[in-house]
Design a protein around this motif. Structure first.
Motif, short mmCIF file in Angstrom:
data_model
loop_
_atom_site.label_atom_id
_atom_site.label_comp_id
_atom_site.label_asym_id
_atom_site.label_seq_id
_atom_site.Cartn_x
_atom_site.Cartn_y
_atom_site.Cartn_z
N ALA A 108 -2.46 -5.75 -6.19
CA ALA A 108 -1.83 -5.14 -5.24
C ALA A 108 -0.63 -5.26 -5.42
O ALA A 108 0.72 -4.56 -5.92
N GLU A 109 0.04 -6.68 -5.28
CA GLU A 109 0.73 -7.08 -5.12
C GLU A 109 1.62 -7.04 -6.54
O GLU A 109 3.14 -7.17 -6.55
N GLU A 139 -0.28 5.01 -6.87
CA GLU A 139 -1.50 4.50 -6.62
C GLU A 139 -1.91 2.69 -6.52
O GLU A 139 -1.91 1.83 -5.19
N GLU A 142 -0.54 2.77 -2.50
CA GLU A 142 -2.10 2.51 -1.57
C GLU A 142 -2.84 1.60 -1.67
O GLU A 142 -3.95 1.60 -0.68
N ASN A 143 -3.41 1.39 -2.93
CA ASN A 143 -4.16 -0.27 -3.20
C ASN A 143 -3.16 -1.57 -1.94
O ASN A 143 -4.41 -2.09 -1.43
N GLY A 144 -2.32 -1.30 -2.31
CA GLY A 144 -1.66 -2.15 -1.42
C GLY A 144 -1.52 -1.53 0.30
O GLY A 144 -0.52 -2.67 1.15
N ASN A 145 -2.50 -0.87 1.07
CA ASN A 145 -2.29 -0.39 2.36
C ASN A 145 -1.00 0.15 2.59
O ASN A 145 -0.79 -0.28 3.92
N LYS A 146 -0.28 0.59 2.14
CA LYS A 146 1.23 1.34 2.24
C LYS A 146 1.25 2.14 1.70
O LYS A 146 2.27 2.62 1.08
N LYS A 147 0.68 2.90 3.38
CA LYS A 147 0.23 4.33 2.71
C LYS A 147 1.13 5.63 3.65
O LYS A 147 1.56 6.22 2.65
N GLU A 148 2.98 4.82 3.90
CA GLU A 148 3.77 5.86 3.90
C GLU A 148 4.72 5.93 2.89
O GLU A 148 4.87 6.54 2.96
N LYS A 151 3.03 8.09 0.44
CA LYS A 151 2.71 9.23 0.45
C LYS A 151 4.46 9.53 0.30
O LYS A 151 4.92 10.50 -0.52
N SER A 174 -2.64 12.66 1.12
CA SER A 174 -2.11 11.81 1.47
C SER A 174 -1.32 12.19 3.22
O SER A 174 -1.04 11.47 4.29
#
Length: 200
Positions: A108-109, A139, A142-148, A151, A174
């Motif tokens: 993700a990084e 994507e 999202e894969n890096g769990n950075k949801k906001e 979105k 989202s």
């Protein structure tokens, strides 16, 4: 995407493999120094739009041999303008394809760093960002769990490309927007992403 294997075959011969965010930036900077930068030459921009139209926006993934051959030709031509942008895009594709081919999770990084570089370079060279970059940025985040942030990327992309089915899907996923859901089910129910995410 359904045709990752075809992309994998194309990208494995490019010798641009970079596994970390730092390596991606380093490779990109080296390629950029050698690249002929010209914002008026839209060849690479148009190719990214073609990838988007044939693999993401189309109801069925329709990447053609012609597109792959054109990509290979551009990569092998030293006179291709803005080659650094195409190579960064392919570096991202290569990472996604190679990790998927062996059943590993993508980094993700690496994804986020690469998409940020690509977004910035598209703005610098062309003054705008193609839809495919917003999709991949979503994507990656999202894969890096950075949801906001994911979105926000989807919403910004949809603002610029209001007819983009993938961006509508990601905005719906989202935000749970009933407007987007209804539009997808009414107008895009046969799109492969609507089916893949089981939107009903």
């Amino acid at each position: 995407m359904k045709k990752l294997f075809l992309l994998f075959l194309l990208f494995t011969g490019l010798n641009i493999y970079a596994q970390t965010a730092a390596a991606a930036k380093e490779v990109f900077e080296k390629i950029k120094k050698e690249s002929k930068i010209d914002g008026s030459d839209k060849t690479v921009y148009n190719l990214l739009d073609e990838f988007y139209a044939k693999t993401l926006q189309a109801e069925n993934d329709e990447l053609t041999e012609e597109t792959i051959e054109r990509t290979q030709k551009l990569v092998s031509d030293q006179d291709t303008k803005n080659l650094h942008i195409l190579m960064l895009f392919l570096m991202y594709q290569q990472h996604i394809s190679q990790t998927a081919a062996v059943g590993k999770a993508s980094d993700a990084e690496f994804q986020v760093a690469t998409m940020r570089l690509l977004e910035d370079e598209m703005k610098n060279v062309y003054g705008k960002v193609p839809a495919i970059v917003y999709i991949y940025k979503y994507e990656a985040l999202e894969n890096g769990n950075k949801k906001e942030e994911a979105k926000a990327a989807a919403l910004q992309g949809l603002k610029e490309y209001p007819d983009s089915v993938p961006l509508k899907v990601y905005v719906y996923l989202s935000t749970n927007s009933e407007t987007e859901k209804n539009d997808l089910l009414k107008n895009h129910f046969n799109h492969w992403m609507v089916k893949q995410f089981g939107i009903q």
